[in-house]
Design a protein around this motif. Structure first.
Motif, short mmCIF file in Angstrom:
data_model
loop_
_atom_site.label_atom_id
_atom_site.label_comp_id
_atom_site.label_asym_id
_atom_site.label_seq_id
_atom_site.Cartn_x
_atom_site.Cartn_y
_atom_site.Cartn_z
N ALA A 119 -18.17 -1.96 -1.95
CA ALA A 119 -16.90 -1.67 -1.28
C ALA A 119 -17.03 -0.48 -0.33
N LYS A 120 -16.32 -0.56 0.78
CA LYS A 120 -16.23 0.53 1.74
C LYS A 120 -15.03 1.40 1.36
N VAL A 121 -15.28 2.67 1.06
CA VAL A 121 -14.21 3.59 0.65
C VAL A 121 -13.76 4.41 1.85
N ILE A 122 -12.46 4.41 2.09
CA ILE A 122 -11.87 5.13 3.23
C ILE A 122 -10.81 6.08 2.70
N LYS A 123 -10.82 7.30 3.19
CA LYS A 123 -9.89 8.33 2.71
C LYS A 123 -8.44 7.96 2.96
N GLY A 124 -8.15 7.40 4.12
CA GLY A 124 -6.76 7.04 4.43
C GLY A 124 -6.11 8.02 5.39
N ASP A 125 -5.13 7.53 6.13
CA ASP A 125 -4.46 8.33 7.16
C ASP A 125 -2.96 8.08 7.07
N HIS A 126 -2.26 8.94 6.34
CA HIS A 126 -0.81 8.77 6.13
C HIS A 126 -0.04 8.74 7.44
N SER A 129 -5.01 1.83 -2.48
CA SER A 129 -4.84 0.43 -2.09
C SER A 129 -6.23 -0.18 -1.97
N CYS A 130 -6.29 -1.50 -2.01
CA CYS A 130 -7.59 -2.16 -1.86
C CYS A 130 -7.37 -3.55 -1.28
N SER A 131 -8.42 -4.08 -0.66
CA SER A 131 -8.33 -5.40 -0.05
C SER A 131 -8.43 -6.49 -1.10
N TYR A 132 -8.07 -7.71 -0.71
CA TYR A 132 -8.17 -8.83 -1.64
C TYR A 132 -9.63 -9.08 -2.02
N GLU A 133 -10.54 -8.79 -1.11
CA GLU A 133 -11.96 -8.95 -1.43
C GLU A 133 -12.38 -8.02 -2.55
N ALA A 151 -4.42 2.56 -8.40
CA ALA A 151 -4.35 3.61 -9.43
C ALA A 151 -5.59 3.65 -10.32
N MET A 152 -6.57 2.81 -10.06
CA MET A 152 -7.83 2.85 -10.82
C MET A 152 -8.68 4.01 -10.29
N PRO A 153 -9.40 4.72 -11.17
CA PRO A 153 -10.30 5.77 -10.70
C PRO A 153 -11.34 5.20 -9.72
N ILE A 154 -11.61 5.94 -8.65
CA ILE A 154 -12.56 5.48 -7.64
C ILE A 154 -13.92 5.15 -8.26
N ARG A 155 -14.37 6.00 -9.18
CA ARG A 155 -15.69 5.77 -9.77
C ARG A 155 -15.75 4.46 -10.55
N MET A 156 -14.64 4.11 -11.21
CA MET A 156 -14.60 2.84 -11.93
C MET A 156 -14.57 1.68 -10.95
N ALA A 157 -13.80 1.83 -9.86
CA ALA A 157 -13.72 0.78 -8.85
C ALA A 157 -15.09 0.49 -8.24
N LEU A 158 -15.88 1.55 -8.00
CA LEU A 158 -17.19 1.36 -7.39
C LEU A 158 -18.19 0.77 -8.37
N LYS A 159 -17.97 0.94 -9.65
CA LYS A 159 -18.81 0.26 -10.64
C LYS A 159 -18.54 -1.24 -10.62
N LEU A 160 -17.27 -1.60 -10.44
CA LEU A 160 -16.90 -3.01 -10.38
C LEU A 160 -17.33 -3.64 -9.06
N CYS A 161 -17.25 -2.86 -7.99
CA CYS A 161 -17.55 -3.38 -6.65
C CYS A 161 -18.36 -2.35 -5.86
N PRO A 162 -19.67 -2.24 -6.14
CA PRO A 162 -20.49 -1.21 -5.50
C PRO A 162 -20.58 -1.33 -3.98
N ILE A 177 -14.53 -7.76 4.29
CA ILE A 177 -15.35 -7.06 3.30
C ILE A 177 -14.46 -6.31 2.32
N PRO A 178 -14.98 -5.95 1.13
CA PRO A 178 -14.18 -5.18 0.18
C PRO A 178 -13.89 -3.78 0.72
N VAL A 179 -12.63 -3.41 0.73
CA VAL A 179 -12.22 -2.09 1.24
C VAL A 179 -11.35 -1.41 0.19
N ILE A 180 -11.63 -0.14 -0.04
CA ILE A 180 -10.84 0.67 -0.97
C ILE A 180 -10.29 1.87 -0.20
N ILE A 181 -8.99 2.09 -0.31
CA ILE A 181 -8.36 3.28 0.28
C ILE A 181 -8.14 4.27 -0.84
#
Length: 381
Positions: free
Chosen positions: A68-75, A42-46, A55-66, A28-32
């Motif tokens: 997508a599962k957004v995950i905060k990330g764990d360094h 980072s984001c998945s190939y999906e 480096a794209m704004p999250i809000r723009m990314a979600l417009k392109l791929c509503p 599935i589409p994943v956005i970190i």
């Protein structure tokens, strides 16, 4: 002896780390990234299929791929897995350079006499996949530039070997954007005069390139012609970055002390970003007039953002400096370092802050590290 260099790159590393934790993310589409006003780390190939990119704004990314599962990330988890991969490689390869948290260069020169370099790299990649579960791509060629470009073309889960005789035929049809040192500004400049493919760039007179883009023109021409003499630098982990300020006269001026801390934090944070480090431990040190020395530290989420580090530094100083005696020295140290690219630093931050730091860093690179900064830190600059 002809060099043999391999470049290994963990595919969509952050996403792959999350998928190890949660198999429901597979396919599935994943956005970190962080928050509605944050940016994509980072984001998945999906997700890339819909036009999402780093480096794209999250809000723009979600417009392109509503969807997508957004995950905060764990360094911390990413760093741990990166270190596991590093250990696997170091056990098998004599000369390794860790270029970032998810990519490595291997110098395999001479190893083809005993064991084919491509086969050797294949076994390393398979060992990484078996022991960590992380997908990885690689390319083997004569130098770092061609190997890195090759990996980019091989991904995802790709493996490619580019012998010397095939280097130029491999490079020629590719976009000049594939050359690591070509950013958007250089691409637009060269595109305006019809240079969009590596073949055209490679055939240009080198002096013309130098006139157009300055001292980097010759280096760019070399890369377009598959020439790169840069060595694989043995990997060694930096432990910490630190700075200290000793007062000309012992001081009790709290406002001045906070200004000094602000200036030191800003300079060290700039160094972190330049060297592509993230820190997870902030330590403050003070030395009283009677030479008593005290320290206090705290662990934080990985970052190299000035405002985040300054907040923790000032909080630590407030807790540490309780005796109200005069001070002769203040110091700060960032430790618990891991490699990370600039967009990794800003999971919690906004697009505006990211753009601000990038602009300030460009000015410091051009005019010196004290060219621009917070007014609160000017006292030590």
């Amino acid at each position: 002896m002809e060099k043999t260099i391999a470049h290994l790159d963990l595919d969509t590393f952050f996403v792959s780390c999350e998928r190890l934790q949660n198999s429901k993310l597979n396919g599935i589409p994943v956005i970190i990234g962080g928050g509605d006003r944050g940016v994509v780390a980072s984001c998945s190939y999906e997700a890339r299929y819909f036009g999402v990119r780093s480096a794209m704004p999250i809000r723009m990314a979600l417009k392109l791929c509503p969807e997508a599962k957004v995950i905060k990330g764990d360094h911390e988890r990413y760093s741990k897995l990166s270190n596991e991969v590093t250990e696997i490689i170091q056990e098998k390869v004599p000369l390794v350079e860790k270029a970032s948290i998810d990519e490595f260069y291997l110098d395999l020169t001479g190893m083809d006499r005993f064991f084919g370099c491509y086969q050797w790299t294949t076994e390393v990649a398979e060992s990484i996949k078996k022991n960590t579960g992380l997908p990885i791509s690689f390319a083997v060629s004569a130098n770092k530039t061609v190997a890195k470009i090759g990996t980019g073309e091989a991904k995802p889960l790709g493996r490619i070997e580019i012998p010397n005789r095939e280097i130029q035929p491999f490079l020629n049809p590719l976009s000049i954007k594939k050359i690591p040192m070509v950013g958007n500004v250089t691409f637009q400049l060269l595109s305006r005069i019809g240079i969009r493919h590596i073949k055209t760039l490679a055939e240009m007179p080198v002096d013309v390139l130098q006139q157009m883009i300055g001292k980097n023109g010759a280096e760019l021409w070399k890369k377009a012609n598959g020439i790169d003499d840069s060595p694989v630098v043995p990997y060694s982990e930096r432990k910490s970055l630190s700075a200290e300020h000793t007062f000309a006269q012992d001081s009790i001026d709290l406002e001045n002390m906070r200004s000094i801390i602000s200036g030191m934090v800003e300079q060290l944070a700039f160094q972190l970003r330049q060297e592509k480090w993230l820190t997870s431990v902030v330590t403050i040190k003070i030395r009283y007039a009677n030479f008593d020395t005290e320290t206090k530290q705290c662990r934080i989420s990985y970052t190299s953002a000035d405002h985040t580090l300054l907040k923790y530094a000032l909080e630590l100083f407030k807790k540490l400096y309780t005796r109200r005696m005069r001070l002769r020295l203040i110091g700060i140290r960032f430790s618990g370092l891991v490699h990370g690219s600039h967009q990794m630093d800003l999971f919690e931050d906004t697009e505006e802050l990211m753009n601000l730091y990038q602009s300030m860093d460009r000015m410091k690179n051009r005019f010196g590290k004290t060219a621009v900064g917070r007014a609160s830190g000017l006292l030590i600059q």
